[in-house]
Design a protein around this motif. Structure first.
Motif: not given
Length: 151
Positions: A21-30
């Motif tokens: 979750h911590r790795a994927e959330m910034p990418d999804l936000i971007q």
């Protein structure tokens, strides 16, 4: 559930879900930011998705910290006096589930519109995977870990 059994399950939750979750959330936000900026007049634009994802990331980080710093160490030690903490975590899980419903609605059930750009397609694929992962994460805690301690 013994502390050792709980420890194995907690390790799985930490590596398979918390870290992911911590790795994927910034990418999804971007991705959401890019889609909202690139397609402002598209009728199916997931308006507000970036804000929702930022809120979810913040809420989930606070939740995961509570588990990692408080609840999980106690469960690893075999403590069964954490019923109130597990009840509070379940309440937060319910909040996460409500956010997942908002996420599905904004992304049209994680489906990009016909002819959508690659970024939009990646966004919908990513939110779909994230939603599936979070549901399984919640299920493991609510239906396997917590009941092992009588909650």
């Amino acid at each position: 559930m013994t502390g050792e059994e709980a420890g194995r399950l907690i390790d799985h939750i930490l590596t398979r879900y918390h870290a992911v979750h911590r790795a994927e959330m910034p990418d999804l936000i971007q991705l959401a930011t890019a889609v909202e900026a690139a397609h402002p007049s598209h009728p199916q634009l997931p308006r507000g998705l970036t804000d929702l994802l930022r809120r979810m990331a913040w809420e989930m980080e606070a939740h995961m910290r509570k588990e990692e710093d408080g609840l999980f160490p106690e469960l690893r030690a075999g403590e069964d006096r954490m019923a109130m903490a597990m009840t509070l975590m379940r309440d937060e899980h319910d909040d996460h589930a409500a956010r997942l419903e908002q996420l599905a609605a904004l992304t049209h059930q994680h489906r990009a519109p016909p002819g959508a750009c690659a970024t939009w397609q990646a966004l919908c694929a990513g939110t779909g995977k994230f939603a599936e992962d979070l549901r399984e994460h919640i299920r493991l805690e609510n239906e396997v870990l917590f009941p092992g301690f009588g909650a």
